[in-house]
Scaffold this motif. Sequence first.
Motif, PDB file in Angstrom:
ATOM      1  N   ARG A   1       0.833  -1.202   0.000  1.00 20.28           N
ATOM      2  CA  ARG A   1       0.000   0.000   0.000  1.00 20.28           C
ATOM      3  C   ARG A   1       0.876   1.264   0.000  1.00 20.28           C
ATOM      4  O   ARG A   1       0.448   2.315  -0.462  1.00 20.28           O
ATOM      5  N   ASP A   2       2.095   1.131   0.475  1.00 18.54           N
ATOM      6  CA  ASP A   2       3.054   2.237   0.447  1.00 18.54           C
ATOM      7  C   ASP A   2       3.653   2.409  -0.950  1.00 18.54           C
ATOM      8  O   ASP A   2       3.803   3.530  -1.438  1.00 18.54           O
ATOM      9  N   PHE A   3       3.998   1.295  -1.620  1.00 25.08           N
ATOM     10  CA  PHE A   3       4.671   1.374  -2.917  1.00 25.08           C
ATOM     11  C   PHE A   3       3.708   1.596  -4.082  1.00 25.08           C
ATOM     12  O   PHE A   3       4.077   2.256  -5.067  1.00 25.08           O
ATOM     13  N   THR A   4       2.496   1.084  -4.022  1.00 25.95           N
ATOM     14  CA  THR A   4       1.573   1.157  -5.155  1.00 25.95           C
ATOM     15  C   THR A   4       1.356   2.585  -5.660  1.00 25.95           C
ATOM     16  O   THR A   4       1.395   2.813  -6.870  1.00 25.95           O
ATOM     17  N   PRO A   5       1.161   3.604  -4.785  1.00 25.00           N
ATOM     18  CA  PRO A   5       1.014   4.974  -5.303  1.00 25.00           C
ATOM     19  C   PRO A   5       2.267   5.481  -6.024  1.00 25.00           C
ATOM     20  O   PRO A   5       2.170   6.242  -6.998  1.00 25.00           O
ATOM     21  N   ILE A   6       3.438   5.049  -5.594  1.00 18.45           N
ATOM     22  CA  ILE A   6       4.697   5.421  -6.264  1.00 18.45           C
ATOM     23  C   ILE A   6       4.728   4.796  -7.652  1.00 18.45           C
ATOM     24  O   ILE A   6       5.085   5.443  -8.640  1.00 18.45           O
ATOM     25  N   LEU A   7       4.320   3.535  -7.730  1.00 22.06           N
ATOM     26  CA  LEU A   7       4.258   2.846  -9.016  1.00 22.06           C
ATOM     27  C   LEU A   7       3.229   3.508  -9.933  1.00 22.06           C
ATOM     28  O   LEU A   7       3.460   3.638 -11.136  1.00 22.06           O
ATOM     29  N   CYS A   8       2.115   3.954  -9.362  1.00 21.82           N
ATOM     30  CA  CYS A   8       1.093   4.673 -10.156  1.00 21.82           C
ATOM     31  C   CYS A   8       1.690   5.917 -10.803  1.00 21.82           C
ATOM     32  O   CYS A   8       1.459   6.176 -11.991  1.00 21.82           O
TER      33      CYS A   8
ATOM     34  N   LEU B   1       8.193  -6.342  -7.790  1.00 22.26           N
ATOM     35  CA  LEU B   1       7.992  -5.912  -9.176  1.00 22.26           C
ATOM     36  C   LEU B   1       9.106  -6.536 -10.011  1.00 22.26           C
ATOM     37  O   LEU B   1      10.266  -6.141  -9.898  1.00 22.26           O
ATOM     38  N   VAL B   2       8.724  -7.531 -10.814  1.00 24.28           N
ATOM     39  CA  VAL B   2       9.679  -8.231 -11.668  1.00 24.28           C
ATOM     40  C   VAL B   2       9.527  -7.666 -13.083  1.00 24.28           C
ATOM     41  O   VAL B   2       8.439  -7.687 -13.655  1.00 24.28           O
ATOM     42  N   ILE B   3      10.616  -7.167 -13.633  1.00 25.21           N
ATOM     43  CA  ILE B   3      10.619  -6.593 -14.978  1.00 25.21           C
ATOM     44  C   ILE B   3      11.121  -7.666 -15.937  1.00 25.21           C
ATOM     45  O   ILE B   3      12.195  -8.238 -15.726  1.00 25.21           O
ATOM     46  N   VAL B   4      10.307  -7.950 -16.986  1.00 27.14           N
ATOM     47  CA  VAL B   4      10.649  -9.042 -17.896  1.00 27.14           C
ATOM     48  C   VAL B   4      10.673  -8.597 -19.357  1.00 27.14           C
ATOM     49  O   VAL B   4      10.014  -7.635 -19.744  1.00 27.14           O
ATOM     50  N   LYS B   5      11.440  -9.371 -20.142  1.00 29.00           N
ATOM     51  CA  LYS B   5      11.463  -9.223 -21.597  1.00 29.00           C
ATOM     52  C   LYS B   5      10.226  -9.903 -22.179  1.00 29.00           C
ATOM     53  O   LYS B   5       9.500 -10.602 -21.470  1.00 29.00           O
ATOM     54  N   GLU B   6      10.067  -9.765 -23.489  1.00 32.73           N
ATOM     55  CA  GLU B   6       8.932 -10.395 -24.163  1.00 32.73           C
ATOM     56  C   GLU B   6       8.897 -11.911 -23.989  1.00 32.73           C
ATOM     57  O   GLU B   6       7.838 -12.501 -23.947  1.00 32.73           O
ATOM     58  N   ASN B   7      10.062 -12.528 -23.866  1.00 28.82           N
ATOM     59  CA  ASN B   7      10.109 -13.987 -23.711  1.00 28.82           C
ATOM     60  C   ASN B   7       9.929 -14.424 -22.255  1.00 28.82           C
ATOM     61  O   ASN B   7      10.015 -15.606 -21.951  1.00 28.82           O
TER      62      ASN B   7
ATOM     63  N   GLU C   1      11.931 -13.657 -19.824  1.00 30.65           N
ATOM     64  CA  GLU C   1      13.223 -13.638 -19.141  1.00 30.65           C
ATOM     65  C   GLU C   1      13.322 -12.387 -18.264  1.00 30.65           C
ATOM     66  O   GLU C   1      12.929 -11.294 -18.667  1.00 30.65           O
ATOM     67  N   VAL C   2      13.866 -12.551 -17.073  1.00 27.33           N
ATOM     68  CA  VAL C   2      13.947 -11.456 -16.108  1.00 27.33           C
ATOM     69  C   VAL C   2      15.014 -10.435 -16.511  1.00 27.33           C
ATOM     70  O   VAL C   2      16.159 -10.789 -16.773  1.00 27.33           O
ATOM     71  N   ILE C   3      14.605  -9.177 -16.554  1.00 30.85           N
ATOM     72  CA  ILE C   3      15.548  -8.066 -16.692  1.00 30.85           C
ATOM     73  C   ILE C   3      16.045  -7.707 -15.297  1.00 30.85           C
ATOM     74  O   ILE C   3      17.228  -7.563 -15.063  1.00 30.85           O
ATOM     75  N   THR C   4      15.112  -7.550 -14.363  1.00 26.64           N
ATOM     76  CA  THR C   4      15.455  -7.355 -12.954  1.00 26.64           C
ATOM     77  C   THR C   4      14.282  -7.792 -12.092  1.00 26.64           C
ATOM     78  O   THR C   4      13.128  -7.633 -12.481  1.00 26.64           O
ATOM     79  N   ASP C   5      14.607  -8.337 -10.932  1.00 30.32           N
ATOM     80  CA  ASP C   5      13.557  -8.633  -9.963  1.00 30.32           C
ATOM     81  C   ASP C   5      13.554  -7.570  -8.861  1.00 30.32           C
ATOM     82  O   ASP C   5      12.930  -7.729  -7.826  1.00 30.32           O
ATOM     83  N   LYS C   6      14.255  -6.479  -9.129  1.00 30.21           N
ATOM     84  CA  LYS C   6      14.346  -5.380  -8.162  1.00 30.21           C
ATOM     85  C   LYS C   6      13.708  -4.095  -8.696  1.00 30.21           C
ATOM     86  O   LYS C   6      14.195  -2.996  -8.460  1.00 30.21           O
ATOM     87  N   GLY C   7      12.614  -4.260  -9.446  1.00 27.15           N
ATOM     88  CA  GLY C   7      11.936  -3.100 -10.022  1.00 27.15           C
ATOM     89  C   GLY C   7      11.516  -2.085  -8.978  1.00 27.15           C
ATOM     90  O   GLY C   7      11.664  -0.874  -9.165  1.00 27.15           O
TER      91      GLY C   7
ATOM     92  N   LYS D   1      12.828  -1.469  -5.964  1.00 27.40           N
ATOM     93  CA  LYS D   1      14.013  -0.773  -5.451  1.00 27.40           C
ATOM     94  C   LYS D   1      14.543   0.227  -6.481  1.00 27.40           C
ATOM     95  O   LYS D   1      14.885   1.370  -6.154  1.00 27.40           O
ATOM     96  N   GLN D   2      14.598  -0.179  -7.757  1.00 28.80           N
ATOM     97  CA  GLN D   2      15.123   0.706  -8.798  1.00 28.80           C
ATOM     98  C   GLN D   2      14.233   1.929  -8.996  1.00 28.80           C
ATOM     99  O   GLN D   2      14.744   3.038  -9.190  1.00 28.80           O
ATOM    100  N   ILE D   3      12.915   1.754  -8.957  1.00 31.12           N
ATOM    101  CA  ILE D   3      12.016   2.900  -9.098  1.00 31.12           C
ATOM    102  C   ILE D   3      12.207   3.862  -7.925  1.00 31.12           C
ATOM    103  O   ILE D   3      12.278   5.078  -8.105  1.00 31.12           O
ATOM    104  N   ARG D   4      12.311   3.331  -6.722  1.00 30.81           N
ATOM    105  CA  ARG D   4      12.519   4.180  -5.537  1.00 30.81           C
ATOM    106  C   ARG D   4      13.837   4.949  -5.631  1.00 30.81           C
ATOM    107  O   ARG D   4      13.908   6.108  -5.255  1.00 30.81           O
TER     108      ARG D   4
END
Length: 156
Positions: free
Chosen positions: A42-49, A115-121, A123-129, A131-134
């Motif tokens: 509930r803390d991170f969702t508004p940041i992601l929005c 927040l896991v960021i993935v490619k079209e296939n 495959e993980v780009i990062t599982d620290k989405g 942390k990276q957004i923050r």
Amino acid sequence: MVEVFIGRTLLNKDGDFVDPEEALRNKVVGIYFSAGWCPPCRDFTPILCDFYTDLVEESEPPAQFEIVFVSSDKSTDDMVEYYHDMHGDWLALPWTDDYKHELKQRYKITAVPKLVIVKENGEVITDKGRKQIRERGLACFRSWLDAAEIFQNFKG
């Protein structure tokens, strides 16, 4: 499109079914594992929005980015309430789709939010989405896009 959602149906905020092949084609995808009962979620969702709005809704052309919410809520009603009250205008895997368990296993989800960021296939780009957004804000999207190996129209 993100192969991870082939054969699945996603939902938009209006409750309409969305074809993932069309909605996720040529995009970086953030798979957002979250739940309304979870204070850090509930803390991170508004940041992601805000991040999503800046990238997708207020960029011209819109950034090649989409989020798919995968709920860890305790019921469909809890998921729908959390999705409508706090989430951006992104997509969701229906709460009733047991595929969420397979996704949690595939991406080694042991706690939310994640927040896991993935490619079209898939495959993980990062599982620290999260942390990276923050830490980096919108700047992290450029590195995700470069790693995604998709046709780019993003100018930011």
